[in-house]
Structure formats: structure tokens, C-alpha cells
Design an enzyme around this catalytic site. Structure first.
Site, PDB file in Angstrom:
ATOM      1  CB  SER A   7      -0.917   0.013   1.229  1.00  0.00           C
ATOM      2  OG  SER A   7      -1.628   1.235   1.287  1.00  0.00           O
ATOM      3  CG  HIS A  32      -3.974  -1.450  -1.963  1.00  0.00           C
ATOM      4  ND1 HIS A  32      -5.049  -2.219  -2.344  1.00  0.00           N
ATOM      5  CD2 HIS A  32      -4.464  -0.532  -1.086  1.00  0.00           C
ATOM      6  CE1 HIS A  32      -6.146  -1.808  -1.729  1.00  0.00           C
ATOM      7  NE2 HIS A  32      -5.811  -0.783  -0.960  1.00  0.00           N
ATOM      8  CG  ASP A  34      -5.716   2.887   0.228  1.00  0.00           C
ATOM      9  OD1 ASP A  34      -6.588   2.048  -0.043  1.00  0.00           O
ATOM     10  OD2 ASP A  34      -4.757   2.649   0.982  1.00  0.00           O
ATOM     11  CG  MET A  36      -8.442   7.864   0.822  1.00  0.00           C
ATOM     12  SD  MET A  36      -7.702   8.005   2.468  1.00  0.00           S
ATOM     13  CE  MET A  36      -6.717   6.512   2.516  1.00  0.00           C
ATOM     14  CG  HIS A  65      -9.470   0.594  -1.589  1.00  0.00           C
ATOM     15  ND1 HIS A  65      -9.043   0.417  -0.283  1.00  0.00           N
ATOM     16  CD2 HIS A  65     -10.821   0.632  -1.525  1.00  0.00           C
ATOM     17  CE1 HIS A  65     -10.092   0.354   0.510  1.00  0.00           C
ATOM     18  NE2 HIS A  65     -11.178   0.488  -0.215  1.00  0.00           N
ATOM     19  CG  MET A  67     -11.429   3.800   0.457  1.00  0.00           C
ATOM     20  SD  MET A  67     -10.451   3.729   1.987  1.00  0.00           S
ATOM     21  CE  MET A  67      -8.813   3.883   1.307  1.00  0.00           C
ATOM     22  CG  MET A 136     -12.228  -1.594   4.186  1.00  0.00           C
ATOM     23  SD  MET A 136     -10.581  -1.210   3.545  1.00  0.00           S
ATOM     24  CE  MET A 136      -9.893  -0.222   4.895  1.00  0.00           C
ATOM     25  CG  PHE A 142      -6.514   8.354   8.902  1.00  0.00           C
ATOM     26  CD1 PHE A 142      -5.809   9.497   8.555  1.00  0.00           C
ATOM     27  CD2 PHE A 142      -7.851   8.476   9.220  1.00  0.00           C
ATOM     28  CE1 PHE A 142      -6.430  10.733   8.538  1.00  0.00           C
ATOM     29  CE2 PHE A 142      -8.488   9.713   9.207  1.00  0.00           C
ATOM     30  CZ  PHE A 142      -7.768  10.844   8.873  1.00  0.00           C
ATOM     31  N   GLY A 143      -3.739   5.114   7.381  1.00  0.00           N
ATOM     32  CA  GLY A 143      -2.864   3.966   7.531  1.00  0.00           C
ATOM     33  C   GLY A 143      -2.411   3.817   8.975  1.00  0.00           C
ATOM     34  N   GLY A 144      -1.801   2.671   9.287  1.00  0.00           N
ATOM     35  CA  GLY A 144      -1.204   2.448  10.602  1.00  0.00           C
ATOM     36  C   GLY A 144      -2.179   2.145  11.720  1.00  0.00           C
ATOM     37  CG  ASP A 174      -6.626  -2.015   2.838  1.00  0.00           C
ATOM     38  OD1 ASP A 174      -5.651  -1.764   3.564  1.00  0.00           O
ATOM     39  OD2 ASP A 174      -7.063  -1.211   1.997  1.00  0.00           O
ATOM     40  N   GLY A 176      -4.000  -2.991   9.046  1.00  0.00           N
ATOM     41  CA  GLY A 176      -3.375  -3.626  10.203  1.00  0.00           C
ATOM     42  C   GLY A 176      -2.703  -4.955   9.918  1.00  0.00           C
TER      43      GLY A 176
END
Length: 214
Positions: A7, A32, A34, A36, A65, A67, A136, A142-144, A174, A176
């Protein structure tokens, strides 16, 4: 089948070319991305001009992806940017069958993404149209974030639905994803793991990608 989709949301935006070249030389399968809009999710990320440059340097398929709200407006745009697969959110599509049909008519793969609160049974009537279902495992935007443990049950339920219908549909996870849960995700029925922070915060990202597929 064990696949990894790195990602780019967790990559260093100041050195995207270098990170893409690193991925090209690794065992990573897909890139990947994202997208947004700040409306469907509380964040804004990559747009079409950036994705065109990503495609220029990536030798790997682009896993887009979306979103975003009203994603149908942009399918042709993302096809022209080099998308190989487009995921749309169940929660964002008023006419999901129509959206999936529109993506597939462009000659690219179509996928449905489900937020953590959305049951997999919601897509039973369009599952046959899905090349992939993206689950999901964090709340999108948000990442992390920390992995939501209930995801394992959703994977197993979705896997049963796919097997009962004898479909070739892939399951992508997708949020964690890391070296501590990757094996259990595959064992539960996942095929593709989206990993961002686990890869790009690693001192040996290519080794981490290889370990994620073990």
C-alpha cells in the site's frame, strides 16, 4: 494462493520512484493505491495525475481502491491511468450491480470493498460478478491502524460463500496487516494481503514482503 499488495499510502511520498523500484525488485504482487476524497472517508490522497506517474515506474499491476463517493464517474479515468483492478465500496454505490458491470465493461477486474461494520452477506447477490472482495480490517481513511480481530470470522464466512458457489473470487484484506497476523489471515481464507506500514517502516522491506507470503 498467497499474494501481497504493498500500500503506497504508507510510502515516502518524497521518494515514490525509489519505493516503486524497490517493489519492482521484490516478491510484491500488486501496488495498492488508496484513492480518498475527504467525503466518503476523512482524508484525501492520490489523484489521477499522481497515479499516471506511479504507472510509469511500476512494473506491477495497479490495485485501485476507491474510497470515494459516486465512484462511477471515474472508472474510465482510472482505466486510462493504468488500473488493473478497481475496488468500489458497497457503502458508496447506490447501484452496485451497475457499478461492477461498468468496471468489467472496461476490460479490467472488478472488486467490492466492505467496511468493518458491513456483513459479507450484503453482497451475496453480486458475488458472482466479483473478481475480488476487499474486507477492510480497520476503519477506512488512515494507515497504521490496529487490526480488527472480528475480521477472521468475516473471512471464513466469505470463503464459505465463495466455495459453495464454486467461484474464483479472491479475498483481499486491508488494514493492520503485519508479520504477526499474516499466517492466520491466509489460513482463514484470504488470498491477498494489503500491507503498508509493515513494509515501508521495515529496515528490510523486501525481506518483509517475502515473510508476509510465508
Amino acid at each position: 494462493m498467497k499474494m501481497v499488495a504493498a500500500s503506497l499510502l504508507s510510502a515516502d511520498f518524497g521518494r515514490l520512484k525509489e519505493d516503486l523500484e524497490m517493489l519492482n525488485e521484490s516478491e510484491n504482487d500488486w501496488v495498492h493505491i488508496d484513492v480518498m476524497d475527504g467525503k466518503f472517508v476523512p482524508n484525501i490522497s492520490f489523484g489521477q495525475p499522481v497515479i499516471k506517474h506511479i504507472k510509469k515506474y511500476s512494473k506491477q499491476p495497479l490495485d485501485i481502491h476507491l474510497m470515494i463517493e459516486d465512484p462511477d464517474r471515474y472508472f474510465e479515468d482510472f482505466k486510462s491511468c493504468g488500473a488493473n483492478i478497481i475496488s468500489v465500496h458497497y457503502e458508496a454505490c447506490r447501484h452496485l450491480h451497475r457499478s461492477l458491470s461498468a468496471i468489467k465493461s472496461l476490460g479490467i477486474k472488478a472488486a467490492v470493498a466492505l467496511n468493518p461494520h458491513t456483513p459479507v452477506e450484503s453482497i451475496k447477490d453480486v458475488l458472482y460478478m466479483c473478481d475480488m472482495v476487499l474486507l477492510m480490517s480497520v476503519n477506512p481513511g488512515f494507515g497504521g491502524q490496529t487490526f480488527i480481530e472480528h475480521t477472521y470470522n468475516k473471512i471464513r464466512t466469505l470463503k464459505r460463500m465463495i466455495d459453495e458457489r464454486k467461484l474464483p473470487t479472491l479475498i483481499e484484506i486491508d488494514g493492520g496487516v503485519n508479520l504477526q497476523n499474516s499466517s492466520q489471515l491466509y489460513d482463514s481464507g484470504a488470498n491477498v494481503l494489503v500491507a503498508g506500514n509493515a513494509i515501508f517502516s521495515s529496515s528490510t522491506p523486501q525481506k518483509t514482503i517475502k515473510q508476509l507470503k510465508m
